[in-house]
Every structure is written in C-alpha cells, then in structure tokens.
Design a protein around this motif. Structure first.
Motif, PDB file in Angstrom:
ATOM      1  N   TRP A 125      -1.712   2.874 -12.224  1.00 14.14           N
ATOM      2  CA  TRP A 125      -1.862   1.483 -11.806  1.00 14.14           C
ATOM      3  C   TRP A 125      -2.405   1.294 -10.395  1.00 14.14           C
ATOM      4  N   PRO A 126      -2.158   2.172  -9.419  1.00 12.87           N
ATOM      5  CA  PRO A 126      -2.699   1.874  -8.082  1.00 12.87           C
ATOM      6  C   PRO A 126      -4.154   2.296  -7.885  1.00 12.87           C
TER       7      PRO A 126
ATOM      8  N   THR B  53       0.832  -1.207   0.000  1.00 13.28           N
ATOM      9  CA  THR B  53       0.000   0.000   0.000  1.00 13.28           C
ATOM     10  C   THR B  53       0.865   1.255   0.000  1.00 13.28           C
TER      11      THR B  53
ATOM     12  N   LEU C 296      -5.625   5.820   0.012  1.00 19.38           N
ATOM     13  CA  LEU C 296      -4.454   4.984   0.283  1.00 19.38           C
ATOM     14  C   LEU C 296      -3.840   5.302   1.646  1.00 19.38           C
TER      15      LEU C 296
ATOM     16  N   LYS D 104       1.878   1.782  -3.478  1.00 19.72           N
ATOM     17  CA  LYS D 104       0.746   2.332  -4.232  1.00 19.72           C
ATOM     18  C   LYS D 104       0.583   3.825  -3.949  1.00 19.72           C
TER      19      LYS D 104
END
Length: 105
Positions: A29-30, A16, A74, A19
């Motif tokens: 992409w995350p 994470t 996130l 990300k």
C-alpha cells in the motif's frame, strides 16, 4: 507571536513514517504505481521462469532492488519533511527574537 504552526508537517512526518514501516514489512500500500509495477513485473516473470524450471534469481534481485528503492525514497521524504519543519521553527524563532529586540525597552 506564539509557537510556529508545524501541525501539517508533523502529520506528514507521522504518515510517511507509517509508510516506511509498512514498506520495510513488504506491504504494497505505501508504494507508488511505478514501484508496484516493478514488483509485480519481477514477480510475474520470476514465476514464469520457475514454471519453466529456470532460475528466477535475477527477478528476485529486481524485486529486492525495488523494495530497497521504495524504502530509500520514503527515508528521503522523512528527512526532507524534518528539515522543512526545522526551517519553519528556526524562522519563527528568528522573527520572535527580532520582534523582542526592536521593542521600546
């Protein structure tokens, strides 16, 4: 009783964190599907407005809001994972202390 098993949580925290760094660098992409759609929608409508010689400021603002939401999500995930890890460690320490105090000596 050994150390608490936090490997899974540690791995999730590392993933994470990667990300989060990628989202801060504006990599796609995350992001979740909903966040990607919001970004692509803002980019498409902004480019259409610019092609028609109109202002695309609102669409840029929508894209920035989507990026900020992804970063916030996130960060919240990392915080939740870290608090869960701390809970597991505290639980193991409590169990270890209880086991020591209930011994023969």
């Amino acid at each position: 009783m050994g150390k608490p098993d936090t490997r899974r949580l540690d791995r999730e925290i590392r993933v994470t964190t990667r990300k989060l760094e990628a989202a801060r660098e504006r990599q796609l992409w995350p992001l979740t599907g909903r966040e990607r759609r919001a970004l692509l929608s803002a980019a498409a409508s902004g480019s259409m407005k610019v092609a028609r010689h109109k202002s695309g400021d609102r669409d840029e603002e929508r894209a920035d809001t989507a990026w900020d939401a992804a970063v916030t999500r996130l960060q919240a995930e990392i915080t939740a994972l870290q608090s869960e890890r701390q809970r597991v460690v505290n639980e193991a320490a409590t169990a270890k202390a209880a086991k020591k105090s209930s011994g023969w000596w």
